[in-house]
Design an enzyme around this catalytic site. Sequence first.
Site, PDB file in Angstrom:
ATOM      1  N   TRP A  21      23.134  68.324 -12.896  1.00 36.51           N
ATOM      2  CA  TRP A  21      22.282  68.278 -14.052  1.00 36.51           C
ATOM      3  C   TRP A  21      21.169  69.299 -13.819  1.00 36.51           C
ATOM      4  O   TRP A  21      20.759  69.523 -12.679  1.00 36.51           O
ATOM      5  CB  TRP A  21      21.644  66.902 -14.204  1.00 36.51           C
ATOM      6  N   HIS A  26      18.001  65.658 -13.832  1.00 40.70           N
ATOM      7  CA  HIS A  26      17.665  65.048 -12.538  1.00 40.70           C
ATOM      8  C   HIS A  26      16.347  64.286 -12.580  1.00 40.70           C
ATOM      9  O   HIS A  26      16.229  63.201 -12.025  1.00 40.70           O
ATOM     10  CB  HIS A  26      17.629  66.108 -11.429  1.00 40.70           C
ATOM     11  N   ASP A  64      18.963  71.338  -4.870  1.00 41.15           N
ATOM     12  CA  ASP A  64      19.465  72.573  -5.487  1.00 41.15           C
ATOM     13  C   ASP A  64      18.698  73.803  -4.985  1.00 41.15           C
ATOM     14  O   ASP A  64      19.222  74.915  -5.000  1.00 41.15           O
ATOM     15  CB  ASP A  64      19.372  72.492  -7.018  1.00 41.15           C
ATOM     16  N   ARG A  67      19.866  74.134  -0.951  1.00 47.82           N
ATOM     17  CA  ARG A  67      21.196  74.667  -0.643  1.00 47.82           C
ATOM     18  C   ARG A  67      21.266  76.186  -0.780  1.00 47.82           C
ATOM     19  O   ARG A  67      22.221  76.805  -0.317  1.00 47.82           O
ATOM     20  CB  ARG A  67      22.265  73.987  -1.509  1.00 47.82           C
ATOM     21  N   HIS A  79      27.551  68.948  -3.423  1.00 48.31           N
ATOM     22  CA  HIS A  79      27.138  68.732  -4.808  1.00 48.31           C
ATOM     23  C   HIS A  79      28.287  68.455  -5.767  1.00 48.31           C
ATOM     24  O   HIS A  79      28.040  68.191  -6.929  1.00 48.31           O
ATOM     25  CB  HIS A  79      26.323  69.925  -5.323  1.00 48.31           C
ATOM     26  N   HIS A 120      19.114  63.013  -5.790  1.00 52.93           N
ATOM     27  CA  HIS A 120      19.775  64.123  -6.477  1.00 52.93           C
ATOM     28  C   HIS A 120      21.264  63.846  -6.713  1.00 52.93           C
ATOM     29  O   HIS A 120      21.775  64.028  -7.828  1.00 52.93           O
ATOM     30  CB  HIS A 120      19.599  65.401  -5.650  1.00 52.93           C
ATOM     31  N   ASP A 124      24.037  64.051  -9.756  1.00 52.27           N
ATOM     32  CA  ASP A 124      25.204  64.954  -9.789  1.00 52.27           C
ATOM     33  C   ASP A 124      26.512  64.209 -10.024  1.00 52.27           C
ATOM     34  O   ASP A 124      27.365  64.655 -10.780  1.00 52.27           O
ATOM     35  CB  ASP A 124      25.344  65.705  -8.459  1.00 52.27           C
ATOM     36  N   HIS A 130      30.881  67.680 -12.463  1.00 51.54           N
ATOM     37  CA  HIS A 130      30.711  67.701 -11.006  1.00 51.54           C
ATOM     38  C   HIS A 130      31.803  66.915 -10.312  1.00 51.54           C
ATOM     39  O   HIS A 130      31.824  66.797  -9.094  1.00 51.54           O
ATOM     40  CB  HIS A 130      29.341  67.159 -10.598  1.00 51.54           C
ATOM     41  N   HIS A 153      30.352  74.523 -17.697  1.00 47.63           N
ATOM     42  CA  HIS A 153      29.616  73.747 -16.701  1.00 47.63           C
ATOM     43  C   HIS A 153      28.108  73.787 -16.977  1.00 47.63           C
ATOM     44  O   HIS A 153      27.428  72.768 -16.983  1.00 47.63           O
ATOM     45  CB  HIS A 153      29.902  74.283 -15.293  1.00 47.63           C
ATOM     46  N   ASP A 157      25.327  70.821 -17.702  1.00 46.39           N
ATOM     47  CA  ASP A 157      24.179  70.612 -16.814  1.00 46.39           C
ATOM     48  C   ASP A 157      22.870  70.589 -17.593  1.00 46.39           C
ATOM     49  O   ASP A 157      21.984  69.781 -17.306  1.00 46.39           O
ATOM     50  CB  ASP A 157      24.062  71.779 -15.817  1.00 46.39           C
TER      51      ASP A 157
HETATM   52 ZN   LIG Z   1      23.325  69.256  -7.234  1.00 44.86          ZN
END
Ligand SMILES: [Zn+2]
Length: 276
Positions: A21, A26, A64, A67, A79, A120, A124, A130, A153, A157
């Site tokens: 998201w 989120h 996010d 990573r 994720h 998180h 997801d 996802h 996608h 999100d």
């Molecule tokens: Zn994520």
Amino acid sequence: MHCHHMIPALLLSTAPAAHAWGVLGHSTVAYVAQHYVTPSTANFVQAILGTAPDYMANVSSWPDTYRRTPEGEWSTQLHWIDANDAPPESCEVEYTRDCRPRAAKSTEAQLLDAIRFLIHFAGDIHQPLHTEALEEGGNGINITWDGKTANLHAIWDTQIPVKAAAGKNASEWAEEMVGLIENGKYNASGWLDATSLDDIKGTAMSWANDANDYVCTDVLPDGREAIEAEGVDLAGAYFEKHGEVTKELIARAGYRLGSFLNLIVDGPANGHWSDN
Ligand SMILES: [Zn+2]
Ligand SMILES: *[C@@H]1O[C@H](CO)[C@@H](O)[C@H](O)[C@H]1NC(C)=O
Ligand SMILES: *[C@@H]1O[C@H](CO)[C@@H](O)[C@H](O)[C@H]1NC(C)=O
Ligand SMILES: *[C@@H]1O[C@H](CO)[C@@H](O)[C@H](O)[C@H]1NC(C)=O
Ligand SMILES: *[C@@H]1O[C@H](CO)[C@@H](O)[C@H](O)[C@H]1NC(C)=O
């Protein structure tokens, strides 16, 4: 406290796709969860994250960012889950086929990360794309949104939730969702059915399968050709018909996250684990 064994186990036993998201999704998940945590759970989480009014929302997009750093690169694959199913005919996440086993790291020092990841990833795992392998969770499916080319996608999100929120910010949208849960418009009574500390893997898989079902019914109800076709703008009829599901999925994610934290901190015997 045994939570630092539990939380990473849930997270690391599943690998939920590309971003997540967006920030709105989120944060909204986090605000809904903040509503449902018990005072003891709130104390526990605030001892780790601080006591700001947005204590959970504040860290909800941290994974996010993390990573994309050299030291956080290892966490990228966590994720998403690449369900190798066949939408729209058949949607299913299968653990042995679709999830990569991971070593759980669970030292005290990682409790902060574990909490931030849990907040998180609870989000997801409720984003249908996802939990889907097709074209990397829809990242390879070009569509039109509001007159512009975008990928499927990304709109799930971000653009679809933002449009569904209709100008509300995360805390306002979360408040609306809590209202829908409390007045029964959203039927939350089954949302925790498969949620248990005794079966973390089963819990994660049930949440993932729940979201993955929407790939068949709402993301690709008529297959990819229908949304890729010339002249189709997903901000129109497609949004009208399917966009609202993001709201319920985000509500469900937040409700489950708050309840799961209660289960970790208070235990199942403390009466915070019944319907609503
Ligand atoms: Zn994520
Ligand atoms: C979280 O809160 C800290 C401290 O108040 C602040 O510095 C930071 O910018 C916030 N982060 C986000 C993503 O809101
Ligand atoms: C999708 O669009 C991107 C650019 O936005 C382009 O690079 C890519 O080739 C397109 N893919 C397909 C399958 O048309
Ligand atoms: C959301 O909007 C309300 C009303 O404008 C405001 O009071 C609140 O601080 C905002 N919350 C966030 C998280 O931006
Ligand atoms: C709510 O969900 C529960 C469990 O899934 C189900 O048994 C019940 O019939 C539902 N109630 C309504 C009003 O739909």
